[in-house]
Design an enzyme around this catalytic site. Structure first.
Site, PDB file in Angstrom:
ATOM      1  N   GLU A 186      -0.831   3.971  -7.469  1.00 56.81           N
ATOM      2  CA  GLU A 186      -0.874   3.234  -6.210  1.00 56.81           C
ATOM      3  C   GLU A 186       0.132   3.853  -5.244  1.00 56.81           C
ATOM      4  O   GLU A 186       1.316   3.462  -5.237  1.00 56.81           O
ATOM      5  CB  GLU A 186      -0.513   1.766  -6.441  1.00 56.81           C
ATOM      6  CG  GLU A 186      -1.443   1.059  -7.405  1.00 56.81           C
ATOM      7  CD  GLU A 186      -1.524  -0.432  -7.110  1.00 56.81           C
ATOM      8  OE1 GLU A 186      -2.623  -0.938  -6.984  1.00 56.81           O
ATOM      9  OE2 GLU A 186      -0.471  -1.079  -7.005  1.00 56.81           O
ATOM     10  N   HIS A 208       4.801  -2.936 -10.049  1.00 55.15           N
ATOM     11  CA  HIS A 208       4.102  -2.928  -8.755  1.00 55.15           C
ATOM     12  C   HIS A 208       5.111  -2.629  -7.644  1.00 55.15           C
ATOM     13  O   HIS A 208       6.247  -3.094  -7.688  1.00 55.15           O
ATOM     14  CB  HIS A 208       3.405  -4.275  -8.514  1.00 55.15           C
ATOM     15  CG  HIS A 208       2.477  -4.217  -7.341  1.00 55.15           C
ATOM     16  ND1 HIS A 208       2.922  -4.368  -6.056  1.00 55.15           N
ATOM     17  CD2 HIS A 208       1.140  -3.974  -7.268  1.00 55.15           C
ATOM     18  CE1 HIS A 208       1.887  -4.230  -5.234  1.00 55.15           C
ATOM     19  NE2 HIS A 208       0.799  -3.991  -5.946  1.00 55.15           N
TER      20      HIS A 208
END
Ligand code: 13P
Length: 247
Positions: free
Chosen positions: A164, A92
Site C-alpha cells: 500500500e 497499516h
C-alpha cells in the site's frame, strides 16, 4: 482465487454492519474469491453471526503488541478471534503515522497474532518522499525485514503482504502497472533472499490504495498479484460487490 479485503477503518457501528451485510452477502460469491471484511472490533461479533456459513471471512483492524492486560483501550488476539476474526491487519500506514507504530511494533504484533492463530495482513509501502528519491525499494525491504524478524518460513503461509504505497491511500493516485509489478517483484525478492525461492513465490501479495470499480480492471491481468485491499470503495455494499464481481 484472489483475496479481496475490505478495510472499513473507523466506519460501521454494529447496526450499520448488520444492514451492510444483509445487503452485501447475497450479492457475492465467496467460493470464487476469498473475501475478507475488516470491521472495527465493536462490529465483529455482529458480523460473525451474519457471515456464518456464507464463506465470507472477517479480520480485525488492530491487535495489542503486548500480552499483558494493563493496556487500556487495546484489544488482544483472543478477544478478536473469539469475536469472529480469522485475520488481523498489522502495520497499516494510518497506524504508523497517527499512532507512531513502527516495524518493531509490527514484529511484536505479528508474533502475538500468529500465537493466537490469527492470520496476518502486513501492510508495507513507501511514502512520497521515498518514491521521489528512488528509495522505495530500500524502504520496502527494510519494512519487510524488520517486521518479519524471527518469523519462521512455515509461518509465512499465514501472512499476506499488502503493498500500500502511502501516496496512493485515499488520494485517487495509483501506481502504473509497471510500478506495481516492480514493487511486487521487489517484495517477493526480499522473501526469496531471506527465506527461500519457494517462499518468495508463494507468499500472497495484494495491492491497496484508491481502488474502485473503474480502475481495478487495469490490474486484473497482473498475475503476480494475489488480490486487492479496498478502503473507501468498500463502504457501499452494492459498489463493493460490483468490484468483487469484476475480479
Ligand atoms: P483507499 O482504498 O480508501 O485508498 O484505502 C486503502 C487502504 O487503506 C486499504 O487498507
Amino acid at each position: 482465487m484472489k483475496k479481496i479485503i475490505g478495510n472499513f477503518k473507523m466506519n460501521q457501528t454494529p447496526s450499520q454492519t448488520k444492514d451492510y451485510l444483509i445487503n452485501f452477502l447475497p450479492r457475492v460469491d465467496a467460493t470464487k474469491n476469498e473475501i475478507i471484511l475488516c470491521f472495527p472490533a465493536t462490529s465483529l461479533t455482529t458480523a460473525k453471526f451474519l457471515v456464518e456459513g456464507r464463506g465470507v471471512k472477517l479480520g480485525g483492524q488492530n491487535i495489542c503488541d503486548e500480552e499483558i492486560n494493563h493496556n487500556m483501550g487495546e484489544v488482544n488476539g483472543v478477544m478478536i478471534r473469539e469475536a469472529g476474526a480469522e485475520y488481523v491487519v498489522v502495520g497499516h500506514s494510518e497506524r504508523r503515522s497517527k499512532y507512531k507504530e513502527n516495524t518493531r511494533t509490527n514484529n511484536r504484533k505479528i508474533k502475538i497474532a500468529l500465537k493466537n492463530r490469527l492470520k496476518v495482513i502486513l501492510c508495507v509501502g513507501e511514502n512520497l518522499a521515498e518514491r521521489n528519491t528512488l528509495k522505495m525499494l530500500d524502504s520496502l525491504k527494510n519494512q519487510i525485514e524488520e517486521s518479519l524478524k524471527g518469523i519462521y518460513e512455515n509461518e509465512l503461509q499465514h501472512i499476506t503482504i499488502a503493498y500500500e504505497p502511502i501516496w496512493a491511500i485515499g488520494t485517487g493516485k495509483l501506481p502504473t502497472n509497471k510500478e506495481l509489478e516492480n514493487a511486487v517483484k521487489a517484495i517477493r525478492k526480499v522473501i526469496c533472499d531471506d527465506f527461500s525461492e519457494k517462499a518468495g513465490q508463494s507468499i500472497d501479495v495484494v495491492y491497496g490504495g484508491s481502488l474502485d470499480a473503474k480502475n481495478i480492471g487495469q490490474y486484473l491481468k497482473l498475475d503476480t498479484i494475489d488480490g486487492f485491499f479496498v478502503g473507501g470503495s468498500c463502504l457501499d455494499p452494492a459498489g463493493f460487490a460490483q468490484i468483487i464481481k469484476l475480479i
